[in-house]
Design an enzyme around this catalytic site. Structure first.
Site, PDB file in Angstrom:
ATOM      1  N   ASN A  34      34.013 -20.736  45.731  1.00  0.00           N
ATOM      2  CA  ASN A  34      33.294 -21.706  46.544  1.00  0.00           C
ATOM      3  C   ASN A  34      32.615 -20.997  47.719  1.00  0.00           C
ATOM      4  O   ASN A  34      33.231 -20.169  48.369  1.00  0.00           O
ATOM      5  CB  ASN A  34      34.263 -22.765  47.081  1.00  0.00           C
ATOM      6  CG  ASN A  34      34.725 -23.732  46.015  1.00  0.00           C
ATOM      7  OD1 ASN A  34      33.916 -24.279  45.305  1.00  0.00           O
ATOM      8  ND2 ASN A  34      36.035 -23.946  45.936  1.00  0.00           N
ATOM      9  N   PHE A  67      28.799 -29.625  46.114  1.00  0.00           N
ATOM     10  CA  PHE A  67      29.026 -30.751  47.025  1.00  0.00           C
ATOM     11  C   PHE A  67      30.385 -30.665  47.721  1.00  0.00           C
ATOM     12  O   PHE A  67      31.306 -29.995  47.253  1.00  0.00           O
ATOM     13  CB  PHE A  67      28.874 -32.088  46.303  1.00  0.00           C
ATOM     14  CG  PHE A  67      29.818 -32.307  45.141  1.00  0.00           C
ATOM     15  CD1 PHE A  67      31.195 -32.396  45.321  1.00  0.00           C
ATOM     16  CD2 PHE A  67      29.310 -32.443  43.858  1.00  0.00           C
ATOM     17  CE1 PHE A  67      32.046 -32.617  44.253  1.00  0.00           C
ATOM     18  CE2 PHE A  67      30.155 -32.667  42.775  1.00  0.00           C
ATOM     19  CZ  PHE A  67      31.528 -32.746  42.973  1.00  0.00           C
ATOM     20  N   LYS A  69      16.157   8.926   7.049  1.00  0.00           N
ATOM     21  CA  LYS A  69      17.323   9.295   6.244  1.00  0.00           C
ATOM     22  C   LYS A  69      17.243  10.774   5.842  1.00  0.00           C
ATOM     23  O   LYS A  69      18.259  11.483   5.835  1.00  0.00           O
ATOM     24  CB  LYS A  69      17.401   8.420   4.994  1.00  0.00           C
ATOM     25  CG  LYS A  69      18.557   8.805   4.069  1.00  0.00           C
ATOM     26  CD  LYS A  69      18.723   7.851   2.903  1.00  0.00           C
ATOM     27  CE  LYS A  69      19.894   8.288   2.022  1.00  0.00           C
ATOM     28  NZ  LYS A  69      20.202   7.319   0.959  1.00  0.00           N
ATOM     29  N   LYS A 101       0.819  -1.211   0.000  1.00  0.00           N
ATOM     30  CA  LYS A 101       0.000   0.000   0.000  1.00  0.00           C
ATOM     31  C   LYS A 101       0.853   1.262   0.000  1.00  0.00           C
ATOM     32  O   LYS A 101       0.521   2.244  -0.648  1.00  0.00           O
ATOM     33  CB  LYS A 101      -0.979   0.010   1.187  1.00  0.00           C
ATOM     34  CG  LYS A 101      -0.371  -0.273   2.549  1.00  0.00           C
ATOM     35  CD  LYS A 101      -1.458  -0.522   3.595  1.00  0.00           C
ATOM     36  CE  LYS A 101      -0.869  -0.989   4.916  1.00  0.00           C
ATOM     37  NZ  LYS A 101      -1.913  -1.395   5.874  1.00  0.00           N
ATOM     38  N   HIS A 126      31.793  -5.947  47.736  1.00  0.00           N
ATOM     39  CA  HIS A 126      32.520  -6.567  46.620  1.00  0.00           C
ATOM     40  C   HIS A 126      31.765  -7.776  46.063  1.00  0.00           C
ATOM     41  O   HIS A 126      32.315  -8.863  45.918  1.00  0.00           O
ATOM     42  CB  HIS A 126      33.932  -6.935  47.046  1.00  0.00           C
ATOM     43  CG  HIS A 126      34.790  -5.750  47.353  1.00  0.00           C
ATOM     44  ND1 HIS A 126      35.017  -4.742  46.448  1.00  0.00           N
ATOM     45  CD2 HIS A 126      35.471  -5.400  48.477  1.00  0.00           C
ATOM     46  CE1 HIS A 126      35.806  -3.817  47.004  1.00  0.00           C
ATOM     47  NE2 HIS A 126      36.081  -4.182  48.226  1.00  0.00           N
ATOM     48  N   GLY A 153      31.187   0.726  54.379  1.00  0.00           N
ATOM     49  CA  GLY A 153      31.223   1.094  52.965  1.00  0.00           C
ATOM     50  C   GLY A 153      30.479   0.133  52.066  1.00  0.00           C
ATOM     51  O   GLY A 153      30.748   0.066  50.861  1.00  0.00           O
TER      52      GLY A 153
END
Length: 523
Positions: free
Chosen positions: A424, A472, A134, A62, A276, A305
């Site tokens: 860990n 584990f 554009k 269209k 941290h 902090g």
């Protein structure tokens, strides 16, 4: 002045069209948009009348016509362009209002078929947007209803749209097309031969919007910026409203995210203190004050902090207590007026207000990421986010000694915390608070020792604690360390070749142990 309006989402379009008409702008439109404007009593020229060519192929064609794209692309400052437009009776289009077929919404629906998706790939809309954007020096391209008010205001004030606004609109238009094309690519390249969709498309197209430039990155010699997902989950950090304090740094944001993701996982009033990227104190209580007081006890030295997150409104009592420590960022769903007044006396404290997610059945409704992404050299690692929760019914007792009801509650609490501690990870807990946290060590035994040392340094009683291990125990040595420190119950995933050796050690030491069958590595 001429405006072409062709929108899928009709939000605000009638009001915009009426305002344009009142300013003397000629309205050109297509299909359903033209019908809506006509029903509003607005004079509208249909595109088929403009082009002299009817819509066809069920509306697929269209606006793909020289009289449309010539009107968008013709430069008003270029005599040859102006002559060509005049020669071919092409009407210049000064304002283009287009939003696209709802492809993203369509493919997000359960049961969406490939045919549904294909029919919602817009062709004419993106083509017009590209043409108008554009030629932004002559054409104002509106691709979202949020842009309507500014354009109307400028037209009323000066009779035109400013150069800076036209450029801003063009950038937004190209960004919209980029995101639209990326969504199509993501969807199509995720399809499998059997018709199912993979969470990992053959081509990954990141779609993020910059929120702000940052002063620097992880270190002062690095540059950084903060981006959000194109469609962020509710209740996520990117939705935070900063109420006071200095600009957030790269590390502030990273730590704040760790704290917020952890605290919003608790149903009862909770406080999380992060330093941290690791929780150094986590607790639940009857109110924010009690939760904070318990969390702070775990490791007062590391809390200095730190980043503090609450999952309840911070009231005056909690604010008064928190003011007693140096805190970089404090976040909560809200703050009472009394709390805000108290923190005005500490203007460097960054206060963030974040609404909790609404909750629901999907990860998105729960405010969780769907995917995690990590950058590696010239590539990305992508994975589904670690949204796995463990329920009481899933716990498997593997020892002779059974946990008490209180221990079971503390085990689940410890397990929630361990999920957010760098591997860990070893976490001692009792009575809904962390007692000692060991994080990020190469050896699980060392993490266990560090957690015990931290608890001892904080002068916290370790007898009767429970311990969570994010993965584990490969040998019994880690178990012996936590039991020697005072733990009476352990939660861990299980799955080691030496599980039986560790279970035997637990029975020998007279402690209870439960397996989750789920691991929570966090690197």
């Amino acid at each position: 002045m001429n405006a072409l309006l062709s929108v899928s989402d009709k939000t605000g379009i009638a009001e915009l069209a009426r305002a344009l008409h009142d300013l003397g702008v000629r309205l050109i439109s297509t299909g359903g948009t033209a019908k809506l404007l006509a029903e509003q009593g607005l004079p509208v020229t249909e595109v088929a009348e403009l082009t002299g060519f009817p819509e066809m192929l069920d509306g697929r064609v269209k606006t793909l016509h020289p009289k449309v794209h010539g009107g968008l692309l013709g430069r008003r400052d270029h005599p040859d362009h102006v002559a060509a437009l005049h020669r071919h009776a092409i009407t210049p289009i000064d304002i283009l209002v287009v939003n696209l077929y709802p492809f993203e919404q369509t493919v997000a629906k359960p049961g969406c078929t490939l045919e549904d998706a294909i029919e919602n790939i817009d062709i004419g809309g993106p083509a017009m947007v590209r043409s108008g954007a554009k030629n932004w020096q002559d054409v104002a391209v509106l691709t979202d209803a949020s842009q309507y008010a500014q354009v109307i205001a400028e037209l009323k004030a000066s009779g035109g749209v400013s150069r800076s606004t036209r450029f801003m609109l063009a950038v937004a238009a190209f960004n919209r097309i980029s995101n639209y094309d990326a969504a199509i690519s993501d969807y199509l390249s995720s399809l499998q031969p059997d018709g199912t969709r993979s969470p990992f498309p053959a081509q990954a197209n990141g779609r993020f919007v910059k929120l702000q430039d940052l002063r620097y990155g992880e270190n002062p010699h690095q540059q950084a910026a903060f981006y959000r997902d194109l469609h962020p989950a509710p209740g996520s950090l990117v939705a935070a409203q900063q109420l006071q304090g200095k600009e957030l740094s790269y590390n502030n944001i990273a730590d704040a995210d760790a704290a917020w993701e952890c605290v919003k996982g608790f149903d009862t009033p909770a406080c999380v203190i992060v330093k941290h990227a690791n929780p150094c104190g986590v607790a639940v209580g009857k109110d924010p004050l009690e939760a904070y007081a318990k969390a702070f006890q775990t490791d007062p030295t590391s809390a200095f902090g730190g980043i503090i997150a609450f999952n309840r409104t911070v009231d005056g009592a909690a604010a008064q207590k928190v003011r007693g420590q140096f805190v970089e960022v404090l976040m909560a769903p809200d703050f009472t007026p009394e709390a805000l007044a108290l923190f005005k006396e500490r203007p460097n404290v960054r206060l963030l207000r974040i609404a909790l997610p609404p909750g629901g059945t999907t990860a998105w409704e729960q405010g969780r990421n769907l995917m995690d992404i990590k950058r590696v050299g010239s590539g990305l690692l992508m994975q589904t986010a670690d949204n796995r929760e463990v329920t009481l019914a899933e716990l498997k007792v593997v020892t002779t000694r059974q946990p008490s009801p209180q221990e079971l509650q503390d085990l689940l609490f410890a397990w929630k915390v361990a999920k957010y501690v760098k591997s860990n990870a070893i976490v001692f807990c009792r009575d809904g608070m962390t007692i000692g946290v060991g994080a990020g060590q190469m050896s699980r035994v060392d993490s266990a020792r560090i957690a015990a040392i931290k608890a001892q340094n904080a002068k916290l009683e370790m007898k009767g604690t429970v311990v969570a291990s994010d993965a584990f125990f490969p040998f019994r040595d880690g178990l012996d360390v936590v039991v020697d420190a005072g733990a009476t119950c352990v939660i861990q995933p299980g799955g080691s070749m030496r599980d039986q050796e560790v279970i035997d050690a637990a029975n020998e030491r007279g402690v209870a142990m439960v397996f989750t069958g789920v691991r929570h590595f966090r690197h």
